[in-house]
Motif scaffolding. Structure first.
Motif, PDB file in Angstrom:
ATOM      1  N   UNK A   1       0.806  -1.227   0.000  1.00  0.00           N
ATOM      2  CA  UNK A   1       0.000   0.000   0.000  1.00  0.00           C
ATOM      3  C   UNK A   1       0.836   1.273   0.000  1.00  0.00           C
ATOM      4  N   UNK A   2       2.109   1.193   0.435  1.00  0.00           N
ATOM      5  CA  UNK A   2       2.923   2.411   0.424  1.00  0.00           C
ATOM      6  C   UNK A   2       3.471   2.738  -0.964  1.00  0.00           C
ATOM      7  N   UNK A   3       3.062   1.983  -1.965  1.00  0.00           N
ATOM      8  CA  UNK A   3       3.387   2.348  -3.351  1.00  0.00           C
ATOM      9  C   UNK A   3       2.113   2.909  -3.999  1.00  0.00           C
ATOM     10  N   UNK A   4       1.433   2.114  -4.801  1.00  0.00           N
ATOM     11  CA  UNK A   4       0.269   2.629  -5.522  1.00  0.00           C
ATOM     12  C   UNK A   4      -0.979   2.743  -4.653  1.00  0.00           C
ATOM     13  N   UNK A   5      -0.865   2.432  -3.363  1.00  0.00           N
ATOM     14  CA  UNK A   5      -1.963   2.699  -2.438  1.00  0.00           C
ATOM     15  C   UNK A   5      -1.871   4.083  -1.823  1.00  0.00           C
ATOM     16  N   UNK A   6      -0.725   4.772  -2.038  1.00  0.00           N
ATOM     17  CA  UNK A   6      -0.522   6.165  -1.619  1.00  0.00           C
ATOM     18  C   UNK A   6      -0.656   6.371  -0.112  1.00  0.00           C
ATOM     19  N   UNK A   7      -0.195   5.397   0.677  1.00  0.00           N
ATOM     20  CA  UNK A   7      -0.179   5.563   2.131  1.00  0.00           C
ATOM     21  C   UNK A   7       1.278   5.680   2.579  1.00  0.00           C
ATOM     22  N   UNK A   8       1.524   6.183   3.792  1.00  0.00           N
ATOM     23  CA  UNK A   8       2.904   6.405   4.237  1.00  0.00           C
ATOM     24  C   UNK A   8       3.688   5.102   4.418  1.00  0.00           C
ATOM     25  N   UNK A   9       5.009   5.238   4.303  1.00  0.00           N
ATOM     26  CA  UNK A   9       5.897   4.139   4.677  1.00  0.00           C
ATOM     27  C   UNK A   9       5.795   3.900   6.180  1.00  0.00           C
ATOM     28  N   UNK A  10       6.061   2.681   6.664  1.00  0.00           N
ATOM     29  CA  UNK A  10       6.341   1.489   5.888  1.00  0.00           C
ATOM     30  C   UNK A  10       5.106   0.602   5.966  1.00  0.00           C
ATOM     31  N   UNK A  11       4.560   0.245   4.803  1.00  0.00           N
ATOM     32  CA  UNK A  11       3.286  -0.468   4.804  1.00  0.00           C
ATOM     33  C   UNK A  11       3.214  -1.451   3.645  1.00  0.00           C
ATOM     34  N   UNK A  12       3.467  -2.719   3.952  1.00  0.00           N
ATOM     35  CA  UNK A  12       3.245  -3.799   3.003  1.00  0.00           C
ATOM     36  C   UNK A  12       2.158  -4.702   3.546  1.00  0.00           C
ATOM     37  N   UNK A  13       1.761  -5.694   2.759  1.00  0.00           N
ATOM     38  CA  UNK A  13       0.745  -6.640   3.226  1.00  0.00           C
ATOM     39  C   UNK A  13       0.976  -7.996   2.577  1.00  0.00           C
ATOM     40  N   UNK A  14       0.662  -9.035   3.340  1.00  0.00           N
ATOM     41  CA  UNK A  14       0.748 -10.418   2.868  1.00  0.00           C
ATOM     42  C   UNK A  14      -0.626 -11.047   3.004  1.00  0.00           C
ATOM     43  N   UNK A  15      -1.105 -11.709   1.938  1.00  0.00           N
ATOM     44  CA  UNK A  15      -2.443 -12.290   1.949  1.00  0.00           C
ATOM     45  C   UNK A  15      -2.430 -13.711   1.401  1.00  0.00           C
ATOM     46  N   UNK A  16      -3.350 -14.525   1.927  1.00  0.00           N
ATOM     47  CA  UNK A  16      -3.606 -15.863   1.404  1.00  0.00           C
ATOM     48  C   UNK A  16      -5.114 -16.016   1.216  1.00  0.00           C
ATOM     49  N   UNK A  17      -5.550 -16.991   0.418  1.00  0.00           N
ATOM     50  CA  UNK A  17      -6.989 -17.113   0.159  1.00  0.00           C
ATOM     51  C   UNK A  17      -7.803 -17.639   1.333  1.00  0.00           C
ATOM     52  N   UNK A  18      -7.141 -18.321   2.300  1.00  0.00           N
ATOM     53  CA  UNK A  18      -7.895 -18.902   3.410  1.00  0.00           C
ATOM     54  C   UNK A  18      -6.944 -19.249   4.551  1.00  0.00           C
ATOM     55  N   UNK A  19      -7.512 -19.760   5.634  1.00  0.00           N
ATOM     56  CA  UNK A  19      -6.730 -20.065   6.830  1.00  0.00           C
ATOM     57  C   UNK A  19      -5.750 -21.206   6.596  1.00  0.00           C
ATOM     58  N   UNK A  20      -6.114 -22.170   5.768  1.00  0.00           N
ATOM     59  CA  UNK A  20      -5.219 -23.298   5.521  1.00  0.00           C
ATOM     60  C   UNK A  20      -3.920 -22.839   4.868  1.00  0.00           C
ATOM     61  N   UNK A  21      -4.018 -21.918   3.920  1.00  0.00           N
ATOM     62  CA  UNK A  21      -2.811 -21.394   3.281  1.00  0.00           C
ATOM     63  C   UNK A  21      -2.021 -20.479   4.220  1.00  0.00           C
ATOM     64  N   UNK A  22      -2.701 -19.883   5.177  1.00  0.00           N
ATOM     65  CA  UNK A  22      -2.040 -18.953   6.101  1.00  0.00           C
ATOM     66  C   UNK A  22      -1.293 -19.686   7.212  1.00  0.00           C
ATOM     67  N   UNK A  23      -1.587 -20.971   7.415  1.00  0.00           N
ATOM     68  CA  UNK A  23      -1.011 -21.732   8.525  1.00  0.00           C
ATOM     69  C   UNK A  23       0.506 -21.773   8.442  1.00  0.00           C
ATOM     70  N   UNK A  24       1.137 -21.721   9.619  1.00  0.00           N
ATOM     71  CA  UNK A  24       2.595 -21.725   9.684  1.00  0.00           C
ATOM     72  C   UNK A  24       3.008 -22.268  11.043  1.00  0.00           C
ATOM     73  N   UNK A  25       4.297 -22.468  11.239  1.00  0.00           N
ATOM     74  CA  UNK A  25       4.803 -23.035  12.483  1.00  0.00           C
ATOM     75  C   UNK A  25       4.328 -22.242  13.692  1.00  0.00           C
ATOM     76  N   UNK A  26       4.034 -22.944  14.785  1.00  0.00           N
ATOM     77  CA  UNK A  26       3.546 -22.308  16.007  1.00  0.00           C
ATOM     78  C   UNK A  26       4.697 -22.049  16.971  1.00  0.00           C
ATOM     79  N   UNK A  27       4.617 -20.926  17.672  1.00  0.00           N
ATOM     80  CA  UNK A  27       5.617 -20.567  18.677  1.00  0.00           C
ATOM     81  C   UNK A  27       4.898 -20.112  19.939  1.00  0.00           C
ATOM     82  N   UNK A  28       5.545 -20.301  21.082  1.00  0.00           N
ATOM     83  CA  UNK A  28       4.939 -19.960  22.366  1.00  0.00           C
ATOM     84  C   UNK A  28       5.401 -18.591  22.850  1.00  0.00           C
ATOM     85  N   UNK A  29       4.469 -17.843  23.429  1.00  0.00           N
ATOM     86  CA  UNK A  29       4.775 -16.581  24.107  1.00  0.00           C
ATOM     87  C   UNK A  29       3.693 -16.395  25.165  1.00  0.00           C
TER      88      UNK A  29
END
Length: 589
Positions: A378-406
């Motif tokens: 979005x900080x390019x052709x979305x015309x919003x301030x730096x620093x602003x990127x985004x990562x997207x997947x079509x659903x939760x299954x594609x978004x799944x990744x290793x789990x960590x504890x905190x």
């Protein structure tokens, strides 16, 4: 909408090249500050009075220092590049929109940290809604899509690698266990692309526990030992997975191979065709090679809006081929589109704005929703301030990744937090708020930001036509978006001569107070593109292997204004012609 929606949108939602909307921006920022002050002063009835916390002479002693240093900072910043001006066409920077500025400013005052709902009760909700708006524009179902904001496209690309590795590692680990317990020969390539449905069926059939799966995982146990076991079970040396990405890829992909421990050799470059796009025949050749060598494909990367030229890879035809492999061979290869720059061009589709795109470019952008993951800035052709990127997947299954504890962030009563599924821990909500407000006002569709995108493409077209008419030496590259690249070459001459001329003209613009342009050198990955440009004027390749081009990025919103185009285009052409004349003695010397 009016007959010229882009012009109306620019006048309503941007500060103006000469701060024509300055009064409105000041008023809105004052309103934000007033709202924030009221919230702070009235939030708790038992707050200690300010006088009890601040010494009486503090404003006199420190306020003057703050004011003078702030003024010093503001004065220093006036030496920054004036990227707000339409005279700046050098890189992927332009003026910020009013929604982008105000959304960022409002959230920044509250300073929410989108690592968890505990640290960002409102900001995290805004992030979810902003991701939904981006997903809808990019072709995902906004009700199912998952994602988060990052500091930029580089980290978003890393997020894709992380998830692709998670999936590949699970599938290969299960296949390794089965091979070791049954004595069957392991096919690492086929196993690493089996798909979740087959994975679940095999895991159930063989009753594989989490602990057993982890013991066979290169990510969750000892990678050296796991690779040795894969080699033994497959009967050949296992050299690890590879990533396929086109020659026009961003430098972050080479970084990712280094950071994730794949090694530089694992980054396989797909050749580009004569228009500077991913070459499908070479992509198929590399897939065949990977299969023959028993090396899984961690991910296949395509680009929508290449950094150098703005080229859009043929996603539709690429994904058609990969769908065919899935149907015929059962291969599920992760497909990621790096749309950090060009993602917002998809807002032009399905409306009058689409007419500004070539049909093949529109087809490619329309296929974006078939990707397993998408990067957008979005900080390019979305015309919003730096620093602003985004990562997207079509659903939760594609978004799944290793789990960590905190444990200190574990607050299930507040809902799921992003902290366990993002590479970055602390993440400001300001970029999400800027994107959210842009979506709610300017909008991402064909009559909103899409109309503005169309105006930037038309500005590039007008620029190219004006330069072609006045400067016969200008040799433009094929183009898909709003970036114009050209060399300055005469018929029949060698590449080294045209490179010298182009370089001399660029040096002139580096010194010019009137316009800012950039340059880039097309290398071996662009051999077919270079050959095509040379053929257009009977140019000859010689000692210079690469082609130097001047690069002009027409993302500034004010190019949609006719007076700007009518004033600046003739001025640029005149300066280009003068620089070209001046370059001849320098080149001869």
């Amino acid at each position: 909408m009016t007959a010229d929606p882009a012009r109306e949108l620019v006048r309503a939602y941007f500060p103006g090249a000469r701060s024509e909307n300055g009064g409105r921006l000041r008023s809105e920022m004052d309103a934000i500050l007033d709202h924030w002050f009221r919230w702070r002063s009235g939030r708790f009835d038992d707050s200690a009075p300010a006088g009890g916390l601040i010494a009486a002479d503090a404003p006199a002693r420190h306020g003057d220092r703050l004011g003078s240093r702030l003024l010093e900072l503001c004065d220093a910043l006036t030496a920054e590049t004036p990227t707000f001006s339409p005279r700046y066409i050098a890189h992927m920077k332009a003026d910020l929109s009013l929604p982008g500025l105000l959304g960022w400013f409002a959230a920044m005052l509250h300073n929410p940290n989108n690592s968890s709902r505990d640290a960002s009760r409102v900001g995290s909700v805004i992030e979810t809604e902003a991701i939904g708006a981006l997903a809808d524009m990019l072709g995902y179902d906004p009700l199912r899509a998952q994602g988060h904001f990052t500091s930029g496209g580089t980290v978003a690309n890393f997020e894709a690698v992380w998830r692709a590795r998670y999936r590949l590692d699970h599938w290969l680990a299960l296949a390794l266990h089965i091979a070791e317990t049954t004595g069957e020969t392991l096919d690492p390539f086929a196993a690493a692309h089996m798909g979740w449905e087959r994975f679940r069926a095999l895991r159930t059939a063989h009753a594989v526990s989490d602990d057993v799966l982890k013991s066979c995982s290169a990510a969750a146990s000892n990678p050296g030992d796991v690779w040795r076991r894969i080699s033994r079970s497959s009967g050949r040396d296992y050299l690890g997975p590879v990533m396929l990405a086109p020659g026009n890829r961003h430098y972050s992909w080479s970084k990712s191979a280094n950071i994730f421990g794949l090694g530089a050799e694992a980054m396989w470059s797909v050749a580009l065709d004569a228009r500077g796009r991913l070459d499908l025949a070479d992509f198929e050749r590399l897939v065949d090679r990977a299969q023959a060598e028993g090396r899984p494909i961690l991910m296949a990367v395509a680009v929508a809006g290449a950094t150098e030229t703005g080229a859009v890879d043929p996603l539709d035809r690429l994904y058609d081929r990969m769908d065919q492999w899935r149907a015929e061979r059962g291969w599920r290869i992760w497909r990621h589109v790096d749309a950090a720059y060009g993602g917002f061009l998809r807002g032009m589709l399905d409306g009058p704005s689409e007419a500004a795109l070539a049909p093949q470019t529109a087809d490619a952008l329309r296929a974006m929703g078939r990707s397993d993951s998408i990067t957008i800035d979005p900080h390019k052709l979305g015309y919003v301030p730096y620093a602003c990127g985004a990562f997207l997947t079509p659903d939760a299954e594609h978004y799944a990744v290793s789990a960590f504890d905190a444990p200190y962030l574990d607050r299930p009563e507040l809902g799921d937090g992003k902290w366990s599924s993002t590479l970055e821990g602390s993440r400001s909500a300001a970029g999400a708020a800027a994107t959210w407000l842009t979506a709610q006002t300017l909008g991402f569709g064909a009559e909103g930001l899409g109309a503005l995108m169309a105006a930037t493409v038309r500005a590039r077209q007008a620029f190219e036509a004006a330069v072609r008419d006045a400067v016969p030496e200008a040799r433009f590259l094929p183009v898909d978006s709003n970036i114009a690249c050209f060399s300055l070459a005469r018929p029949g001459e060698g590449l080294s001569l045209s490179n010298a001329r182009t370089g001399a003209v660029f040096d002139h613009f580096q010194r010019s107070p009137h316009f800012a342009v950039s340059k880039t050198t097309l290398g071996a990955d662009n051999a077919a593109l270079i050959a095509g440009v040379l053929a257009g004027h009977d140019g000859r390749p010689d000692a210079d292997a690469g082609m130097l081009v001047i690069r002009c990025v027409f993302m500034n919103p004010y190019w949609s204004e006719s007076p700007v185009t009518q004033d600046l285009l003739p001025g640029f052409v005149d300066e280009l012609r003068g620089a070209l004349i001046a370059a001849e003695p320098a080149r001869a010397a």
